[in-house]
Design a protein around this motif. Sequence first.
Motif, PDB file in Angstrom:
ATOM      1  N   THR A 172      -7.317  -0.144   1.053  1.00 33.97           N
ATOM      2  CA  THR A 172      -5.922  -0.834   0.827  1.00 33.97           C
ATOM      3  C   THR A 172      -5.977  -2.053   0.026  1.00 33.97           C
ATOM      4  O   THR A 172      -5.028  -2.699   0.008  1.00 33.97           O
ATOM      5  CB  THR A 172      -5.621  -1.145   2.422  1.00 33.97           C
ATOM      6  N   LYS A 173      -7.543  -2.287  -0.115  1.00 34.14           N
ATOM      7  CA  LYS A 173      -7.694  -3.618  -1.297  1.00 34.14           C
ATOM      8  C   LYS A 173      -7.929  -3.321  -2.652  1.00 34.14           C
ATOM      9  O   LYS A 173      -7.860  -4.015  -3.455  1.00 34.14           O
ATOM     10  CB  LYS A 173      -9.049  -4.304  -0.619  1.00 34.14           C
TER      11      LYS A 173
ATOM     12  N   GLN B 265      -0.880 -15.937   2.559  1.00 36.21           N
ATOM     13  CA  GLN B 265      -0.981 -14.860   3.637  1.00 36.21           C
ATOM     14  C   GLN B 265      -0.762 -14.885   4.988  1.00 36.21           C
ATOM     15  O   GLN B 265      -0.550 -14.049   5.734  1.00 36.21           O
ATOM     16  CB  GLN B 265      -2.460 -14.748   3.541  1.00 36.21           C
TER      17      GLN B 265
ATOM     18  N   ASP C 107      -5.491  -9.887  -1.488  1.00 35.69           N
ATOM     19  CA  ASP C 107      -4.944  -8.469  -0.903  1.00 35.69           C
ATOM     20  C   ASP C 107      -5.360  -7.315  -1.744  1.00 35.69           C
ATOM     21  O   ASP C 107      -5.574  -6.390  -1.459  1.00 35.69           O
ATOM     22  CB  ASP C 107      -3.567  -8.804  -0.453  1.00 35.69           C
ATOM     23  N   LEU C 108      -4.925  -7.644  -3.088  1.00 37.05           N
ATOM     24  CA  LEU C 108      -5.299  -6.650  -4.076  1.00 37.05           C
ATOM     25  C   LEU C 108      -5.721  -7.393  -5.590  1.00 37.05           C
ATOM     26  O   LEU C 108      -5.466  -8.727  -5.774  1.00 37.05           O
ATOM     27  CB  LEU C 108      -3.815  -6.040  -4.701  1.00 37.05           C
TER      28      LEU C 108
ATOM     29  N   LEU D 184     -13.636  -9.367  -5.611  1.00 42.53           N
ATOM     30  CA  LEU D 184     -12.828  -9.100  -4.456  1.00 42.53           C
ATOM     31  C   LEU D 184     -13.116  -9.549  -3.058  1.00 42.53           C
ATOM     32  O   LEU D 184     -12.540  -9.726  -2.150  1.00 42.53           O
ATOM     33  CB  LEU D 184     -12.730  -7.560  -4.460  1.00 42.53           C
ATOM     34  N   SER D 185     -14.778  -9.757  -2.802  1.00 40.06           N
ATOM     35  CA  SER D 185     -15.100  -9.957  -1.710  1.00 40.06           C
ATOM     36  C   SER D 185     -14.978 -11.577  -1.411  1.00 40.06           C
ATOM     37  O   SER D 185     -14.607 -11.998  -0.331  1.00 40.06           O
ATOM     38  CB  SER D 185     -16.570  -9.666  -1.549  1.00 40.06           C
TER      39      SER D 185
ATOM     40  N   HIS E 256     -15.167  -1.073  -0.603  1.00 39.79           N
ATOM     41  CA  HIS E 256     -14.188  -1.769  -0.026  1.00 39.79           C
ATOM     42  C   HIS E 256     -13.181  -0.951   0.774  1.00 39.79           C
ATOM     43  O   HIS E 256     -13.101   0.352   0.280  1.00 39.79           O
ATOM     44  CB  HIS E 256     -13.246  -2.479  -1.035  1.00 39.79           C
ATOM     45  N   SER E 257     -12.181  -1.367   1.633  1.00 44.59           N
ATOM     46  CA  SER E 257     -11.171  -0.517   2.204  1.00 44.59           C
ATOM     47  C   SER E 257     -10.331  -0.319   0.974  1.00 44.59           C
ATOM     48  O   SER E 257     -10.069  -1.125  -0.076  1.00 44.59           O
ATOM     49  CB  SER E 257     -10.412  -1.291   3.218  1.00 44.59           C
TER      50      SER E 257
ATOM     51  N   ASN F  85       0.659  -1.265  -0.052  1.00 44.29           N
ATOM     52  CA  ASN F  85      -0.276   0.015   0.092  1.00 44.29           C
ATOM     53  C   ASN F  85       1.117   1.316   0.076  1.00 44.29           C
ATOM     54  O   ASN F  85       0.290   2.385  -0.052  1.00 44.29           O
ATOM     55  CB  ASN F  85      -0.944  -0.036   1.180  1.00 44.29           C
TER      56      ASN F  85
END
Length: 528
Positions: free
Chosen positions: A355-356, A292, A326-327, A320-321, A352-353, A143
């Motif tokens: 950071t994702k 992870q 992570d990305l 993504l969910s 979404h955050s 990030n």
Amino acid sequence: MDAQQQSPVEMKDAPRDAEDAETAEAEMSEADREKEPMTGTGTGTGGADADEEAASDGMMETAAETNGTVKLKVLEEDEERMKFMGLNKEELLRVAGSPGWVRTRWALLLVFWIGWLGMLVGAVLIILQAPVCRELPPTDWWNQGPLLQIRNLQDFSETRDLKGLEQKVSSLSELKLKGLVIGPIHAAPADDPMNLQFEEISPEFGSLEQFKRLLQTAHKKGIFVVLDLTPNYRGSSGPWFSSASVTNVAERLKSALVFWLSEGVDGIQLSGVEQVTRMVPSLWTDIRAIIQNGTDKYPNKRVLIGVTDSSSADTVSDVLSSTGVDLLLSGVLSASNQTERAHNVQMLYSNHSQTKLAWSLEAPQDLNHDLVRVNQLLLMTLPGTPVFIGGEEIGLKDKGTKMVWDSEKELNDSLQQGEPTERTFFRSISELRGKERSLLFGDFFLLFHSYSSLAYLRVWDQNDRFLAAFNWAAEEVELHLSGAGLPRHAVVILSTNSSALPEDGSVDLQKLRLGPGQAALVRFPYAG
């Protein structure tokens, strides 16, 4: 009448007069005698001595000087005795206990405590009224800076292999890159899952020893290395071959992940992650856990990057969910309509955050190099991780099959000359993003969008605010930006066309003009 003819009475009185004189002289006080001139001519009991002193003038002068000195010495001693020697302990205690001093001490003590309490109350009020600093969000290394994906390794260096890439690590570190995404480079015949070898490097790319040296060199420069292990990257039947082979390939991938992570890679990238999640969810859970979950040997977190072909914001949000990557790289920025692009960004940011979130743009073969810096500014200022694909998007212009690598001196010279190249522009915005919290993880606010123009704001707590404005049209546009705490005027700190700016860089946000294919980054301070 002479002495021989004096009467008996007179002769009888003479001794009485002498005695009276002596008695009178004796009765003179010591202070009176000191006041008389000390000339040595006095009478009395010292008369005999005085007669001897009168016999010689020199002796009289000496006596006078001697007597004068004695008198001065006596005066000095008296003055010393008269000097104030201070109060002794008993006197001090007696004075300190007097009512006047007691009242004075209590008054001074009261004033001290009132002042101390006043300062304490003032400090508490300042703390209570001051704005509370916002807590920084948790972030990981991916990030904190841009990533560069190197797919075509043979076109990226002179030697066309891992050894050549290792030689370019120093140049890449000058661009303030945070990580490299390399590959795929493993042995994988097209559409042939039986001969897939995850743990072997295809000979045209180099060897395992070259890869290890590349890892060491990159880590010394503070650059992380992610390896793309997409299984069927050469074939046309899909990233995981056919549906029937997904289970077998995913199982074999698990042991390959342990091998490459033990070699020191900092993450894995996989395409078609939604297919694996849907078909073999238990195997996908194992894959995620291997990548992870940190270990004692490798405490740094490893990133799992997913890639999907979808350009729909709704679909990308679901992937993504469901996958837990992570990305996630996608095609949501591929839309040429800026209103659609703005909608996609806002939708993902709202659900979404950041950071994702990851952003990338595929550079077309006929990319107008005037727009390279526009795309750079877009990816660097959106909320999320910018991922640049290939060398052209970071200013390494492709000359046939060769990248142009400017020296550090050439980079600095271009900066000093005023108009930066694509590469120096990339370095400038990358350095700025790494230092400014508003750009790293600040809130995102859309200000304006049309078919060819876009403007948004990035803010974090009490830090400087940044406004990014873009014009992809072939003609000049004027944006009328107001509200959202915007000032009337602000300063442009980066522009893809600095010649179109006023000398002081100040612009009117309510009449912000952008030339054809121009983008600008504007900064203004927190107003409170």
